[in-house]
Design a protein around this motif. Structure first.
Motif, PDB file in Angstrom:
ATOM      1  N   PHE A 182      -6.488  48.376   0.364  1.00  0.00           N
ATOM      2  CA  PHE A 182      -5.625  47.394   1.020  1.00  0.00           C
ATOM      3  C   PHE A 182      -4.893  48.031   2.196  1.00  0.00           C
ATOM      4  CE2 PHE A 182      -1.503  45.483   1.680  1.00  0.00           C
ATOM      5  CZ  PHE A 182      -1.779  44.125   1.718  1.00  0.00           C
ATOM      6  N   GLU A 183      -4.358  49.214   1.971  1.00  0.00           N
ATOM      7  CA  GLU A 183      -3.542  49.863   2.987  1.00  0.00           C
ATOM      8  C   GLU A 183      -4.370  50.288   4.200  1.00  0.00           C
ATOM      9  OE1 GLU A 183      -0.577  49.886   3.598  1.00  0.00           O
ATOM     10  OE2 GLU A 183      -0.293  51.505   5.040  1.00  0.00           O
ATOM     11  N   ILE A 184      -5.595  50.747   3.966  1.00  0.00           N
ATOM     12  CA  ILE A 184      -6.459  51.128   5.101  1.00  0.00           C
ATOM     13  C   ILE A 184      -6.736  49.886   5.956  1.00  0.00           C
ATOM     14  CG2 ILE A 184      -8.755  51.962   5.760  1.00  0.00           C
ATOM     15  CD1 ILE A 184      -8.726  53.644   3.165  1.00  0.00           C
ATOM     16  N   GLU A 185      -7.056  48.801   5.275  1.00  0.00           N
ATOM     17  CA  GLU A 185      -7.336  47.567   6.014  1.00  0.00           C
ATOM     18  C   GLU A 185      -6.118  47.096   6.798  1.00  0.00           C
ATOM     19  OE1 GLU A 185      -9.371  44.216   4.156  1.00  0.00           O
ATOM     20  OE2 GLU A 185     -10.309  45.681   2.809  1.00  0.00           O
ATOM     21  N   ARG A 186      -4.963  47.175   6.149  1.00  0.00           N
ATOM     22  CA  ARG A 186      -3.732  46.736   6.812  1.00  0.00           C
ATOM     23  C   ARG A 186      -3.495  47.557   8.077  1.00  0.00           C
ATOM     24  NH1 ARG A 186       1.601  47.744   7.578  1.00  0.00           N
ATOM     25  NH2 ARG A 186       1.376  49.847   6.747  1.00  0.00           N
ATOM     26  N   GLN A 187      -3.666  48.873   7.973  1.00  0.00           N
ATOM     27  CA  GLN A 187      -3.424  49.735   9.136  1.00  0.00           C
ATOM     28  C   GLN A 187      -4.431  49.460  10.250  1.00  0.00           C
ATOM     29  OE1 GLN A 187      -2.958  53.898   8.218  1.00  0.00           O
ATOM     30  NE2 GLN A 187      -1.447  53.536   6.616  1.00  0.00           N
ATOM     31  N   VAL A 198       3.955  52.565  11.198  1.00  0.00           N
ATOM     32  CA  VAL A 198       5.235  53.271  11.079  1.00  0.00           C
ATOM     33  C   VAL A 198       5.250  54.048   9.774  1.00  0.00           C
ATOM     34  CG1 VAL A 198       7.353  52.518  12.204  1.00  0.00           C
ATOM     35  CG2 VAL A 198       6.031  50.892  10.852  1.00  0.00           C
ATOM     36  N   GLN A 199       5.828  55.219   9.829  1.00  0.00           N
ATOM     37  CA  GLN A 199       5.928  56.020   8.620  1.00  0.00           C
ATOM     38  C   GLN A 199       6.918  55.351   7.669  1.00  0.00           C
ATOM     39  OE1 GLN A 199       6.462  60.174   9.244  1.00  0.00           O
ATOM     40  NE2 GLN A 199       6.843  60.590   7.072  1.00  0.00           N
ATOM     41  N   GLN A 200       6.448  55.036   6.470  1.00  0.00           N
ATOM     42  CA  GLN A 200       7.314  54.364   5.497  1.00  0.00           C
ATOM     43  C   GLN A 200       6.731  54.500   4.092  1.00  0.00           C
ATOM     44  OE1 GLN A 200       7.306  50.111   6.200  1.00  0.00           O
ATOM     45  NE2 GLN A 200       5.196  50.134   6.883  1.00  0.00           N
ATOM     46  N   THR A 201       7.567  54.185   3.122  1.00  0.00           N
ATOM     47  CA  THR A 201       7.113  54.190   1.736  1.00  0.00           C
ATOM     48  C   THR A 201       6.856  52.757   1.311  1.00  0.00           C
ATOM     49  OG1 THR A 201       8.468  56.129   1.332  1.00  0.00           O
ATOM     50  CG2 THR A 201       7.672  54.954  -0.598  1.00  0.00           C
ATOM     51  N   LEU A 202       5.693  52.511   0.715  1.00  0.00           N
ATOM     52  CA  LEU A 202       5.310  51.160   0.320  1.00  0.00           C
ATOM     53  C   LEU A 202       5.087  51.094  -1.182  1.00  0.00           C
ATOM     54  CD1 LEU A 202       2.658  50.725   3.157  1.00  0.00           C
ATOM     55  CD2 LEU A 202       4.861  49.540   3.054  1.00  0.00           C
ATOM     56  N   LEU A 203       5.477  49.971  -1.750  1.00  0.00           N
ATOM     57  CA  LEU A 203       5.250  49.762  -3.183  1.00  0.00           C
ATOM     58  C   LEU A 203       4.042  48.863  -3.372  1.00  0.00           C
ATOM     59  CD1 LEU A 203       8.618  48.985  -4.988  1.00  0.00           C
ATOM     60  CD2 LEU A 203       7.242  51.054  -5.075  1.00  0.00           C
ATOM     61  N   TRP A 204       3.150  49.252  -4.266  1.00  0.00           N
ATOM     62  CA  TRP A 204       1.990  48.418  -4.574  1.00  0.00           C
ATOM     63  C   TRP A 204       2.416  47.358  -5.590  1.00  0.00           C
ATOM     64  CZ3 TRP A 204      -2.432  46.582  -3.172  1.00  0.00           C
ATOM     65  CH2 TRP A 204      -3.343  46.078  -4.112  1.00  0.00           C
ATOM     66  N   ASP A 205       2.088  46.109  -5.290  1.00  0.00           N
ATOM     67  CA  ASP A 205       2.355  45.036  -6.242  1.00  0.00           C
ATOM     68  C   ASP A 205       1.047  44.659  -6.933  1.00  0.00           C
ATOM     69  OD1 ASP A 205       2.694  42.613  -7.526  1.00  0.00           O
ATOM     70  OD2 ASP A 205       4.232  41.929  -6.119  1.00  0.00           O
ATOM     71  N   PRO A 206       0.903  45.060  -8.193  1.00  0.00           N
ATOM     72  CA  PRO A 206      -0.384  44.867  -8.881  1.00  0.00           C
ATOM     73  C   PRO A 206      -0.685  43.394  -9.169  1.00  0.00           C
ATOM     74  CG  PRO A 206       1.216  45.861 -10.383  1.00  0.00           C
ATOM     75  CD  PRO A 206       1.886  45.745  -9.042  1.00  0.00           C
ATOM     76  N   ASN A 207       0.324  42.522  -9.095  1.00  0.00           N
ATOM     77  CA  ASN A 207       0.062  41.104  -9.334  1.00  0.00           C
ATOM     78  C   ASN A 207      -0.384  40.410  -8.051  1.00  0.00           C
ATOM     79  OD1 ASN A 207       0.848  41.265 -12.079  1.00  0.00           O
ATOM     80  ND2 ASN A 207       2.981  41.289 -11.389  1.00  0.00           N
ATOM     81  N   LYS A 208       0.308  40.699  -6.960  1.00  0.00           N
ATOM     82  CA  LYS A 208      -0.055  40.066  -5.685  1.00  0.00           C
ATOM     83  C   LYS A 208      -1.169  40.825  -4.976  1.00  0.00           C
ATOM     84  CE  LYS A 208       4.394  37.934  -4.621  1.00  0.00           C
ATOM     85  NZ  LYS A 208       5.662  38.355  -4.031  1.00  0.00           N
ATOM     86  N   LEU A 209      -1.503  42.018  -5.468  1.00  0.00           N
ATOM     87  CA  LEU A 209      -2.528  42.855  -4.848  1.00  0.00           C
ATOM     88  C   LEU A 209      -2.209  43.137  -3.382  1.00  0.00           C
ATOM     89  CD1 LEU A 209      -5.822  41.414  -6.410  1.00  0.00           C
ATOM     90  CD2 LEU A 209      -4.395  43.283  -7.248  1.00  0.00           C
ATOM     91  N   GLU A 210      -0.961  43.501  -3.130  1.00  0.00           N
ATOM     92  CA  GLU A 210      -0.581  43.877  -1.771  1.00  0.00           C
ATOM     93  C   GLU A 210       0.548  44.903  -1.831  1.00  0.00           C
ATOM     94  OE1 GLU A 210       0.628  39.988  -0.406  1.00  0.00           O
ATOM     95  OE2 GLU A 210       2.716  40.420  -0.899  1.00  0.00           O
ATOM     96  N   THR A 211       0.819  45.524  -0.697  1.00  0.00           N
ATOM     97  CA  THR A 211       1.912  46.494  -0.656  1.00  0.00           C
ATOM     98  C   THR A 211       3.107  45.869   0.053  1.00  0.00           C
ATOM     99  OG1 THR A 211       0.995  47.374   1.395  1.00  0.00           O
ATOM    100  CG2 THR A 211       0.453  48.558  -0.616  1.00  0.00           C
ATOM    101  N   ARG A 212       4.307  46.325  -0.323  1.00  0.00           N
ATOM    102  CA  ARG A 212       5.475  45.897   0.452  1.00  0.00           C
ATOM    103  C   ARG A 212       6.403  47.084   0.668  1.00  0.00           C
ATOM    104  NH1 ARG A 212       8.746  45.079  -4.100  1.00  0.00           N
ATOM    105  NH2 ARG A 212       7.391  44.388  -5.765  1.00  0.00           N
ATOM    106  N   GLN A 213       7.221  46.954   1.673  1.00  0.00           N
ATOM    107  CA  GLN A 213       8.027  48.094   2.090  1.00  0.00           C
ATOM    108  C   GLN A 213       9.114  48.448   1.083  1.00  0.00           C
ATOM    109  OE1 GLN A 213       9.325  48.075   6.109  1.00  0.00           O
ATOM    110  NE2 GLN A 213      10.851  49.675   5.767  1.00  0.00           N
ATOM    111  N   MET A 214       9.275  49.743   0.822  1.00  0.00           N
ATOM    112  CA  MET A 214      10.335  50.207  -0.061  1.00  0.00           C
ATOM    113  C   MET A 214      11.419  50.875   0.787  1.00  0.00           C
ATOM    114  SD  MET A 214       9.774  52.666  -3.300  1.00  0.00           S
ATOM    115  CE  MET A 214      10.937  53.975  -3.576  1.00  0.00           C
ATOM    116  N   ARG A 215      11.012  51.798   1.620  1.00  0.00           N
ATOM    117  CA  ARG A 215      11.982  52.373   2.568  1.00  0.00           C
ATOM    118  C   ARG A 215      11.253  52.924   3.791  1.00  0.00           C
ATOM    119  NH1 ARG A 215      12.833  56.204  -2.047  1.00  0.00           N
ATOM    120  NH2 ARG A 215      11.267  57.802  -1.755  1.00  0.00           N
TER     121      ARG A 215
END
Ligand code: ADP
Ligand code: MG
Length: 484
Positions: free
Chosen positions: A234-239, A250-267
């Motif tokens: 998912f993340e490779i495709e997003r980038q 942008v350099q950031q930390t992302l959380l994987w959401d196993p239910n939505k099957l996507e990542t979202r920003q943590m910090r």
């Protein structure tokens, strides 16, 4: 990933794997580190961060870490130190985590991973020792966050890879290999779902051919092998999509959401912690002597890659079978124990990979919980190889062995399943079957040869499974093909 962007871009991935060590007590306190106890019962004043308490190093933390280091070809630091990693969080009463920073105890190692059509070496930058934090529990009280400090101070190692990984599949295989090694060494149970093995992935992309790495993001919260592969994909495709549409990673930390099957920003980078690392003043440096290393080297078991190769070269198993057998150390041990009683690798492997694994799967148990002993299993396979029982009797006895301590031969006798290969026993049975099925006899003789199966079935039924099917087939054929 679409093929066009896949041709244009290449991913660069590095993994940070945390493995919880199976030591009996915590890293720096003499209290149980076992998982699953009642909350806050496995704590000492040290775990609570009381002033004046002093840490004492658990020697097994060092030994277990060195095992992993040696098994992954790492160099070992003769002298390394602990460092304090400072941050504030309710599950960290001390206000810092004891870790290693500038001098990890193990560094510069590598492991090999095998993909479908190539083998690849992935570098290991470092393996260092640290302690875990406690656990915040958000879902048991509607108004409060509860804190369980049983896990505070549990020993961990962090295994950091070089950015050598190029595809989500390689990341998956790397992680599996790490798990296999720590399980073989019996230093970690490798359970991702329960969190005893955790993995963060650093991901960036770059145009193919470019040397410099792109800006990376860090993915967290992937609690299964499948999720690691999915999240990275998912993340490779997003980038790629971002860069293709003119944006910038942008350099950031992302959380994987196993239910939505996507990542979202943590910090983001700006919010990144400054851990203010400094040397831990309360613990002396860790000195690894030559004799300690020799001692640990001599304790290492045969590692999975070597065992796999031995199964292929010396036991003539095919690669697929050898891979499944050696995937889990205890399954391979079981197989080799059975071999002691019967030197028939292929036959034993076949039964383990079909019948035994089926039972383990159906009952969701591990090989260590399986009730048929290797000796019993060998006894059963011997009966079959010596033609004393037929396949259906083998199945029946196998099912009985699950509930019994007896050996296969005794059970075969009790159940009256010893194959009778005596034509005097089969002749009257065949006579009777041919007499009572004249239509089938006629059709067979007119060319419907497939009816042979029907006749053999009847013979097996009438003989209560004791007939030797091969012999029955020969005898029935002799009778039906003769012109009477
Ligand atoms: P940090 O201290 O922020 O965790 P490290 O330099 O220790 O950073 O790197 C952590 C992980 O990130 C390592 O596994 C490393 O291989 C990987 N990594 C470093 N740079 C990149 C990059 N540009 N793309 C992908 N992974 C990277
Ligand atoms: Mg990191």
């Amino acid at each position: 990933m679409s093929t066009i962007s896949n041709e244009k871009y290449e991913a660069v991935i590095g993994l940070e794997v945390h493995a919880q060590l199976l030591t009996k007590s915590k890293a720096f306190a003499a209290v149980s580190s076992e998982y699953g106890g009642a909350p806050n019962r496995q704590v000492t004043p040290l775990c609570l961060g009381h002033p004046g308490t002093l840490p004492v190093l658990n020697q097994n933390l060092v030994r277990y870490t060195l095992k992993v280091g040696l098994a992954t070809g790492c160099k070992i630091s003769e002298k390394s130190i602990f460092a304090r990693k400072n941050y504030f969080y309710p599950d960290l009463p001390k206000g810092y985590q004891i870790s290693q920073y500038e001098t990890p105890i193990c560094y510069n190692g590598c492991i090999q991973i095998e993909l479908e059509d190539y083998v690849k070496t992935i570098g290991i930058t470092r393996i260092h020792m640290e302690e875990d934090a406690g656990k915040s529990i958000h879902d048991q009280d509607p108004y409060h966050t509860l804190v369980d400090l049983n896990r505070a101070g549990t020993p961990l190692i962090e295994i950091v890879s070089e950015p050598d990984i190029r595809t989500p599949r390689e990341a998956y295989e790397y992680l599996k290999k790490i798990r296999q090694i720590v399980q073989y060494l019996e230093v970690c149970d490798g359970n991702m779902e329960e969190g005893s093995l955790r993995c963060d992935a650093n991901v960036s992309i770059r145009p193919r051919g470019q040397k410099e790495f792109g800006t990376r993001t860090e993915l967290k919260n992937m609690n299964s092998f499948r999720n690691v592969e999915r999240a990275i994909t998912f993340e490779i495709e997003r980038q790629i999509e971002l860069v293709e549409s003119g944006g910038e990673v942008v350099q950031q930390t992302l959380l994987w959401d196993p239910n939505k099957l996507e990542t979202r920003q943590m910090r983001s980078k700006e919010e990144a912690h400054d851990y203010r690392y400094f040397p831990e003043p309360d613990l002396p440096p860790i000195i690894v002597t030559e004799s300690l290393l020799e001692d640990i080297q001599s304790e290492l078991p045969e590692l999975p890659d070597k065992r796999f190769q031995r199964f292929v070269d010396e036991l003539s198993l095919n690669k697929d079978d050898a891979e499944i057998l050696t995937d889990n150390r205890y399954l391979a041990d079981y197989f080799e124990e059975a071999l002691v009683f019967l030197d028939e690798p292929k036959a034993i492997s076949n039964v383990i990979l079909t019948e035994v694994l089926r039972v383990l799967n159906d009952k969701s148990i591990s090989i260590n919980e399986f009730s048929i002993t290797p000796k019993q299993l060998s006894g059963l396979i011997r009966l079959k190889l010596e033609d004393k029982i037929n396949s259906s009797a083998m199945q029946t006895i196998f099912n009985e062995l699950i509930r019994s301590d007896k050996d296969a031969l005794d059970l075969a006798g009790e159940l009256n399943l010893i194959q009778v290969s005596d034509s005097g026993f089969l002749e009257p049975i065949i006579d009777e079957i041919l007499e009572s099925n004249p239509d089938e006899v006629k059709r067979y003789r007119e060319g419907k040869k497939a009816l042979m199966g029907f006749f053999i079935g009847q013979v097996m039924k009438q003989s209560k499974g004791k007939a030797n099917p091969k012999q029955a087939r020969e005898m029935v054929a002799a009778r039906l093909d003769s012109t009477e």
